[in-house]
Motif scaffolding. Structure first.
Motif, PDB file in Angstrom:
ATOM      1  N   CYS A  80      49.389  35.397  44.423  1.00  0.00           N
ATOM      2  CA  CYS A  80      51.009  35.596  44.125  1.00  0.00           C
ATOM      3  C   CYS A  80      51.666  34.295  44.784  1.00  0.00           C
ATOM      4  CB  CYS A  80      51.555  36.708  44.968  1.00  0.00           C
ATOM      5  SG  CYS A  80      51.322  36.619  46.717  1.00  0.00           S
ATOM      6  N   LYS A  81      50.895  33.171  45.515  1.00  0.00           N
ATOM      7  CA  LYS A  81      51.361  32.171  45.878  1.00  0.00           C
ATOM      8  C   LYS A  81      50.998  30.935  45.024  1.00  0.00           C
ATOM      9  CE  LYS A  81      53.244  34.110  49.442  1.00  0.00           C
ATOM     10  NZ  LYS A  81      54.516  34.271  49.565  1.00  0.00           N
ATOM     11  N   SER A  82      49.973  31.140  44.146  1.00  0.00           N
ATOM     12  CA  SER A  82      49.378  30.018  43.253  1.00  0.00           C
ATOM     13  C   SER A  82      50.430  29.806  42.047  1.00  0.00           C
ATOM     14  CB  SER A  82      48.114  30.437  42.737  1.00  0.00           C
ATOM     15  OG  SER A  82      47.892  31.464  41.778  1.00  0.00           O
ATOM     16  N   ASN A  83      50.104  29.126  41.026  1.00  0.00           N
ATOM     17  CA  ASN A  83      50.891  28.958  39.814  1.00  0.00           C
ATOM     18  C   ASN A  83      50.081  29.690  38.900  1.00  0.00           C
ATOM     19  OD1 ASN A  83      48.385  27.348  39.449  1.00  0.00           O
ATOM     20  ND2 ASN A  83      49.393  25.825  38.284  1.00  0.00           N
ATOM     21  N   ILE A  84      49.197  30.681  39.223  1.00  0.00           N
ATOM     22  CA  ILE A  84      48.589  31.074  37.977  1.00  0.00           C
ATOM     23  C   ILE A  84      49.465  31.955  36.971  1.00  0.00           C
ATOM     24  CG2 ILE A  84      47.941  33.451  39.236  1.00  0.00           C
ATOM     25  CD1 ILE A  84      45.554  31.494  36.647  1.00  0.00           C
ATOM     26  N   ALA A  85      50.730  32.449  37.667  1.00  0.00           N
ATOM     27  CA  ALA A  85      51.382  33.278  36.559  1.00  0.00           C
ATOM     28  C   ALA A  85      52.226  32.408  35.467  1.00  0.00           C
ATOM     29  CB  ALA A  85      52.611  34.024  37.219  1.00  0.00           C
ATOM     30  N   SER A  86      52.490  31.186  36.061  1.00  0.00           N
ATOM     31  CA  SER A  86      52.992  30.233  34.841  1.00  0.00           C
ATOM     32  C   SER A  86      51.921  29.819  34.148  1.00  0.00           C
ATOM     33  CB  SER A  86      53.686  29.192  35.580  1.00  0.00           C
ATOM     34  OG  SER A  86      52.918  28.398  36.456  1.00  0.00           O
ATOM     35  N   VAL A  87      50.757  29.553  34.647  1.00  0.00           N
ATOM     36  CA  VAL A  87      49.686  28.693  33.806  1.00  0.00           C
ATOM     37  C   VAL A  87      49.400  29.979  32.580  1.00  0.00           C
ATOM     38  CG1 VAL A  87      47.350  28.311  33.627  1.00  0.00           C
ATOM     39  CG2 VAL A  87      48.640  27.509  35.435  1.00  0.00           C
ATOM     40  N   LEU A  88      49.173  31.349  33.041  1.00  0.00           N
ATOM     41  CA  LEU A  88      48.828  32.390  32.148  1.00  0.00           C
ATOM     42  C   LEU A  88      50.058  32.421  31.160  1.00  0.00           C
ATOM     43  CD1 LEU A  88      47.544  34.905  34.626  1.00  0.00           C
ATOM     44  CD2 LEU A  88      46.104  33.610  32.943  1.00  0.00           C
ATOM     45  N   ALA A  89      51.490  32.566  31.366  1.00  0.00           N
ATOM     46  CA  ALA A  89      52.273  32.538  30.487  1.00  0.00           C
ATOM     47  C   ALA A  89      52.182  31.487  29.510  1.00  0.00           C
ATOM     48  CB  ALA A  89      53.858  32.509  31.377  1.00  0.00           C
ATOM     49  N   ASP A  90      52.118  30.108  29.997  1.00  0.00           N
ATOM     50  CA  ASP A  90      52.016  29.076  29.127  1.00  0.00           C
ATOM     51  C   ASP A  90      51.022  29.120  28.157  1.00  0.00           C
ATOM     52  OD1 ASP A  90      54.228  27.929  30.422  1.00  0.00           O
ATOM     53  OD2 ASP A  90      53.073  26.270  31.734  1.00  0.00           O
ATOM     54  N   MET A  91      49.794  29.993  28.506  1.00  0.00           N
ATOM     55  CA  MET A  91      48.679  30.230  27.480  1.00  0.00           C
ATOM     56  C   MET A  91      49.175  31.377  26.547  1.00  0.00           C
ATOM     57  SD  MET A  91      45.670  29.986  30.027  1.00  0.00           S
ATOM     58  CE  MET A  91      44.191  30.112  28.746  1.00  0.00           C
ATOM     59  N   GLY A  92      50.279  32.033  26.794  1.00  0.00           N
ATOM     60  CA  GLY A  92      50.465  33.065  25.926  1.00  0.00           C
ATOM     61  C   GLY A  92      50.178  34.572  26.323  1.00  0.00           C
ATOM     62  N   VAL A  93      49.664  34.594  27.655  1.00  0.00           N
ATOM     63  CA  VAL A  93      49.412  35.897  28.225  1.00  0.00           C
ATOM     64  C   VAL A  93      50.566  36.781  28.399  1.00  0.00           C
ATOM     65  CG1 VAL A  93      48.316  37.196  29.796  1.00  0.00           C
ATOM     66  CG2 VAL A  93      47.101  35.100  29.109  1.00  0.00           C
ATOM     67  N   THR A  94      50.436  38.015  27.810  1.00  0.00           N
ATOM     68  CA  THR A  94      51.543  38.875  27.992  1.00  0.00           C
ATOM     69  C   THR A  94      51.401  40.290  28.834  1.00  0.00           C
ATOM     70  OG1 THR A  94      51.353  39.766  25.827  1.00  0.00           O
ATOM     71  CG2 THR A  94      52.985  38.075  25.980  1.00  0.00           C
ATOM     72  N   VAL A  95      50.184  40.395  28.856  1.00  0.00           N
ATOM     73  CA  VAL A  95      49.581  41.624  29.718  1.00  0.00           C
ATOM     74  C   VAL A  95      48.542  41.296  30.918  1.00  0.00           C
ATOM     75  CG1 VAL A  95      48.518  43.917  29.391  1.00  0.00           C
ATOM     76  CG2 VAL A  95      50.140  43.256  27.610  1.00  0.00           C
ATOM     77  N   MET A  96      48.651  41.696  31.942  1.00  0.00           N
ATOM     78  CA  MET A  96      47.638  41.677  32.677  1.00  0.00           C
ATOM     79  C   MET A  96      47.062  43.109  33.139  1.00  0.00           C
ATOM     80  SD  MET A  96      45.951  39.850  35.071  1.00  0.00           S
ATOM     81  CE  MET A  96      46.573  38.349  35.115  1.00  0.00           C
ATOM     82  N   LEU A  97      45.683  43.057  32.891  1.00  0.00           N
ATOM     83  CA  LEU A  97      45.076  44.396  33.215  1.00  0.00           C
ATOM     84  C   LEU A  97      44.363  44.033  34.600  1.00  0.00           C
ATOM     85  CD1 LEU A  97      43.474  45.343  29.911  1.00  0.00           C
ATOM     86  CD2 LEU A  97      45.592  45.996  30.773  1.00  0.00           C
ATOM     87  N   ALA A  98      45.139  44.754  35.749  1.00  0.00           N
ATOM     88  CA  ALA A  98      44.568  44.484  36.982  1.00  0.00           C
ATOM     89  C   ALA A  98      43.953  45.940  37.893  1.00  0.00           C
ATOM     90  CB  ALA A  98      45.803  43.863  38.108  1.00  0.00           C
ATOM     91  N   GLY A  99      43.154  45.513  38.934  1.00  0.00           N
ATOM     92  CA  GLY A  99      42.999  46.463  39.712  1.00  0.00           C
ATOM     93  C   GLY A  99      43.921  46.750  40.868  1.00  0.00           C
ATOM     94  N   ASN A 100      43.521  46.370  42.112  1.00  0.00           N
ATOM     95  CA  ASN A 100      44.694  46.418  43.056  1.00  0.00           C
ATOM     96  C   ASN A 100      45.438  45.257  43.126  1.00  0.00           C
ATOM     97  OD1 ASN A 100      43.865  48.890  44.270  1.00  0.00           O
ATOM     98  ND2 ASN A 100      42.140  47.878  45.242  1.00  0.00           N
ATOM     99  N   ILE A 101      46.629  45.387  43.324  1.00  0.00           N
ATOM    100  CA  ILE A 101      47.497  44.062  43.156  1.00  0.00           C
ATOM    101  C   ILE A 101      48.872  44.370  43.920  1.00  0.00           C
ATOM    102  CG2 ILE A 101      48.484  44.893  40.781  1.00  0.00           C
ATOM    103  CD1 ILE A 101      48.925  41.889  40.077  1.00  0.00           C
ATOM    104  N   GLY A 102      49.126  43.317  44.863  1.00  0.00           N
ATOM    105  CA  GLY A 102      50.401  43.431  45.587  1.00  0.00           C
ATOM    106  C   GLY A 102      51.810  43.295  44.935  1.00  0.00           C
ATOM    107  N   GLN A 103      52.557  43.891  45.326  1.00  0.00           N
ATOM    108  CA  GLN A 103      54.115  43.605  44.741  1.00  0.00           C
ATOM    109  C   GLN A 103      54.521  42.304  44.636  1.00  0.00           C
ATOM    110  OE1 GLN A 103      55.450  46.550  43.701  1.00  0.00           O
ATOM    111  NE2 GLN A 103      56.847  45.032  42.339  1.00  0.00           N
TER     112      GLN A 103
END
Length: 117
Positions: A46-69
């Motif tokens: 949540c503190k990295s830039n992974i969300a924006s990197v994934l969004a820039d790649m066109g990712v629209t769905v994340m299938l996750a296990g445990n994940i913080g709010q």
């Protein structure tokens, strides 16, 4: 459409923020395209830039296990829908999602080793 899965050794990593890498599938019609790999950045998800990197790649769905709010919020702000409570082999999970067999399970990570969640 693309979907991403936090991955470790071919299965959904139980802790989104510390996964080894993300497996990314492009959805072609009603089937999975070729999988690609995106190495996970160092540190908490949540503190990295992974969300924006994934969004820039066109990712629209994340299938996750445990994940913080915090991570859910950041991914959502970047236009990525989060499906929580996922388990098992990544390919089988992605196939089940396409078949409409994966539903969000409101399971949030409540143990933190990376500060300010």
């Amino acid at each position: 459409m693309k979907l991403a899965v936090p991955t470790r050794e071919g299965v959904v990593d139980e802790h989104f923020g510390h996964c080894d890498h993300y497996t990314i599938y492009e959805i072609e019609g009603d089937s999975l395209g070729q999988a690609s790999r995106l190495d996970s950045p160092q540190g908490c998800g949540c503190k990295s830039n992974i969300a924006s990197v994934l969004a820039d790649m066109g990712v629209t769905v994340m299938l996750a296990g445990n994940i913080g709010q915090g991570a859910v919020n950041v991914l959502s702000q970047n236009g990525i829908q989060v499906i929580r409570g996922c388990r098992g082999p990544v390919f089988e999970l992605a196939s089940a999602y396409l078949a409409g067999k994966v539903e969000d399970q409101p399971i949030l990570c409540d143990h933190h080793n990376c500060g300010n969640h």
